[in-house]
Design a protein around this motif. Structure first.
Motif, PDB file in Angstrom:
ATOM      1  N   ARG A 203      11.018 -13.748  11.353  1.00 19.95           N
ATOM      2  CA  ARG A 203      11.038 -13.829   9.886  1.00 19.95           C
ATOM      3  C   ARG A 203       9.799 -13.172   9.278  1.00 19.95           C
ATOM      4  NH1 ARG A 203      15.192 -17.102   8.176  1.00 19.95           N
ATOM      5  NH2 ARG A 203      16.156 -18.372   9.830  1.00 19.95           N
ATOM      6  N   ARG A 204       8.674 -13.305   9.959  1.00 23.01           N
ATOM      7  CA  ARG A 204       7.457 -12.670   9.470  1.00 23.01           C
ATOM      8  C   ARG A 204       7.603 -11.154   9.481  1.00 23.01           C
ATOM      9  NH1 ARG A 204       1.386 -13.374  12.164  1.00 23.01           N
ATOM     10  NH2 ARG A 204       0.331 -11.822  10.826  1.00 23.01           N
ATOM     11  N   MET A 205       8.147 -10.612  10.568  1.00 25.38           N
ATOM     12  CA  MET A 205       8.339  -9.167  10.634  1.00 25.38           C
ATOM     13  C   MET A 205       9.343  -8.703   9.588  1.00 25.38           C
ATOM     14  SD  MET A 205       7.767  -6.138  11.634  1.00 25.38           S
ATOM     15  CE  MET A 205       6.662  -6.244  13.051  1.00 25.38           C
ATOM     16  N   LEU A 206      10.440  -9.415   9.424  1.00 25.69           N
ATOM     17  CA  LEU A 206      11.436  -9.013   8.430  1.00 25.69           C
ATOM     18  C   LEU A 206      10.847  -9.036   7.022  1.00 25.69           C
ATOM     19  CD1 LEU A 206      14.596 -10.822   9.852  1.00 25.69           C
ATOM     20  CD2 LEU A 206      14.104  -8.368   9.909  1.00 25.69           C
ATOM     21  N   ASP A 215       1.896   0.841   6.720  1.00 21.90           N
ATOM     22  CA  ASP A 215       0.683   0.616   7.505  1.00 21.90           C
ATOM     23  C   ASP A 215       0.600  -0.823   7.993  1.00 21.90           C
ATOM     24  OD1 ASP A 215      -0.177   3.231   7.302  1.00 21.90           O
ATOM     25  OD2 ASP A 215      -1.370   2.870   5.494  1.00 21.90           O
ATOM     26  N   GLN A 216       0.986  -1.767   7.155  1.00 27.88           N
ATOM     27  CA  GLN A 216       0.989  -3.176   7.561  1.00 27.88           C
ATOM     28  C   GLN A 216       2.018  -3.426   8.660  1.00 27.88           C
ATOM     29  OE1 GLN A 216      -1.006  -5.763   6.697  1.00 27.88           O
ATOM     30  NE2 GLN A 216      -2.274  -4.296   5.579  1.00 27.88           N
ATOM     31  N   VAL A 217       3.170  -2.747   8.576  1.00 26.21           N
ATOM     32  CA  VAL A 217       4.179  -2.878   9.630  1.00 26.21           C
ATOM     33  C   VAL A 217       3.608  -2.367  10.951  1.00 26.21           C
ATOM     34  CG1 VAL A 217       6.435  -2.094  10.447  1.00 26.21           C
ATOM     35  CG2 VAL A 217       6.133  -2.742   8.050  1.00 26.21           C
ATOM     36  N   ARG A 218       2.968  -1.199  10.913  1.00 25.95           N
ATOM     37  CA  ARG A 218       2.377  -0.638  12.135  1.00 25.95           C
ATOM     38  C   ARG A 218       1.329  -1.577  12.721  1.00 25.95           C
ATOM     39  NH1 ARG A 218       2.616   4.101   8.879  1.00 25.95           N
ATOM     40  NH2 ARG A 218       4.127   5.616   9.705  1.00 25.95           N
ATOM     41  N   GLN A 219       0.528  -2.176  11.882  1.00 24.25           N
ATOM     42  CA  GLN A 219      -0.518  -3.074  12.365  1.00 24.25           C
ATOM     43  C   GLN A 219       0.062  -4.343  12.972  1.00 24.25           C
ATOM     44  OE1 GLN A 219      -3.514  -3.800   9.346  1.00 24.25           O
ATOM     45  NE2 GLN A 219      -3.618  -1.622   8.822  1.00 24.25           N
ATOM     46  N   LEU A 220       1.214  -4.788  12.448  1.00 24.73           N
ATOM     47  CA  LEU A 220       1.818  -6.025  12.929  1.00 24.73           C
ATOM     48  C   LEU A 220       2.612  -5.824  14.215  1.00 24.73           C
ATOM     49  CD1 LEU A 220       2.260  -9.045  12.329  1.00 24.73           C
ATOM     50  CD2 LEU A 220       4.270  -8.388  10.947  1.00 24.73           C
ATOM     51  N   ILE A 221       3.116  -4.625  14.448  1.00 23.93           N
ATOM     52  CA  ILE A 221       4.008  -4.391  15.593  1.00 23.93           C
ATOM     53  C   ILE A 221       3.400  -4.831  16.929  1.00 23.93           C
ATOM     54  CG2 ILE A 221       5.012  -2.549  17.028  1.00 23.93           C
ATOM     55  CD1 ILE A 221       6.036  -1.243  14.478  1.00 23.93           C
ATOM     56  N   PRO A 222       2.162  -4.473  17.282  1.00 28.68           N
ATOM     57  CA  PRO A 222       1.651  -4.885  18.598  1.00 28.68           C
ATOM     58  C   PRO A 222       1.610  -6.398  18.782  1.00 28.68           C
ATOM     59  CG  PRO A 222       0.302  -3.140  17.688  1.00 28.68           C
ATOM     60  CD  PRO A 222       1.206  -3.587  16.587  1.00 28.68           C
ATOM     61  N   GLU A 223       1.183  -7.119  17.749  1.00 27.71           N
ATOM     62  CA  GLU A 223       1.132  -8.579  17.858  1.00 27.71           C
ATOM     63  C   GLU A 223       2.535  -9.163  17.907  1.00 27.71           C
ATOM     64  OE1 GLU A 223      -1.172 -12.400  15.842  1.00 27.71           O
ATOM     65  OE2 GLU A 223      -1.025 -10.504  14.735  1.00 27.71           O
TER      66      GLU A 223
END
Length: 272
Positions: A203-206, A215-223
């Motif tokens: 849900r956080r990613m969606l 940019d925020q999506v890219r930063q969140l992807i690894p975690e």
């Protein structure tokens, strides 16, 4: 404009094979709705990246004009067969291969009768309505040695190649969210995302996709990939980010539902 629509969709065959099961049926309907949106955008070709078509040595692209056959999924074979009829844009695929080579990426085409098209591509092309041999696709493999950044590069190459050929493209990234599944049999009607933490991460990613901040999506992807064990490091989203570039403005989540413990979503992106 070259890019006319973009979608993130799950590759599980369950929405096609068992649409009678409530959560899987909702994904079935969402995939069909996404297919109508894709058709309304009037693409000349669909650029498809599926996490389930895995390559190791080279970046592979389907160059065979037409792929037909009858597929049985290796995990859900008891639920039935998956017929397919997929037309490929061989000219665009060859241009993608050349673009990869110019960028220093080893690439080659695949043109074999009865080459094993993956489950995700078959299911999505069927439910979204372009797997009827009428709207051509350009299929890119998931090279296991490519990271998220290089996957973004691949889709940029593909969109640039389409622009050079004056073709309108829809782009699709096929893959799931959290990827931990039940290891013991469960009743389909009791399906749910296997852990509350996985559900929270999904849900956080969606929500981040809906926000439209690349940019925020890219930063969140690894975690997200580490915590939720996202399918293939969520490279299918990187494929979409590369294709959309600066035009990414947010997303509409058409459906989010469990797929035998894992998480799946049908997402239509907003383009500026």
């Amino acid at each position: 404009m070259t890019l006319v629509s973009a979608f993130l969709v799950p590759g599980s065959p369950l929405p096609q094979l068992r649409a009678d099961v409530a959560p899987w049926g909702r994904l079935n309907q969402a995939l069909r709705a996404a297919g109508r949106a894709l058709a309304a955008s009037r693409p000349d070709v669909v650029l498809v990246y599926s996490t389930q078509w895995m390559a190791v040595l080279d970046q592979l692209w389907i160059t065979r004009g037409r792929s037909t056959g009858l597929h049985v999924d290796e995990n859900w074979h008891e639920y039935g067969e998956l017929p397919f009829d997929i037309a490929s844009d061989a000219s665009l695929a060859q241009a993608c291969i050349q673009g990869c080579r110019e960028a220093g990426i080893h690439a080659r085409g695949v043109d074999y009768d009865q080459f094993p098209i993956d489950t995700g591509t078959i299911t999505v092309s069927t439910l979204m309505g372009f797997g009827t041999g009428q709207l051509p696709v350009t299929l890119a493999a998931n090279n296991l040695y490519h990271d998220n950044a290089q996957t973004e590069q691949l889709s940029r190459i593909a969109v640039q190649a389409a622009a050079a050929q004056n073709k309108r493209v829809a782009v699709i990234g096929i893959g799931g969210l959290s990827n931990t599944m039940f290891r013991e049999p469960v009743e389909p009607d009791s399906d749910h995302v296997i852990a509350p933490a996985d559900d929270e991460w999904n849900r956080r990613m969606l929500a981040q996709l809906e926000s439209g901040d690349a940019d925020q999506v890219r930063q969140l992807i690894p975690e997200f990939a580490g915590q939720a064990k996202a399918e293939m490091g969520f490279k299918h989203m990187s494929w979409l980010l590369g294709a959309m570039g600066e035009r990414f403005r947010g997303a509409n989540v058409l459906e989010y539902a469990p797929l035998y413990g894992s998480g799946g979503a049908v997402v239509e992106f907003k383009l500026g």
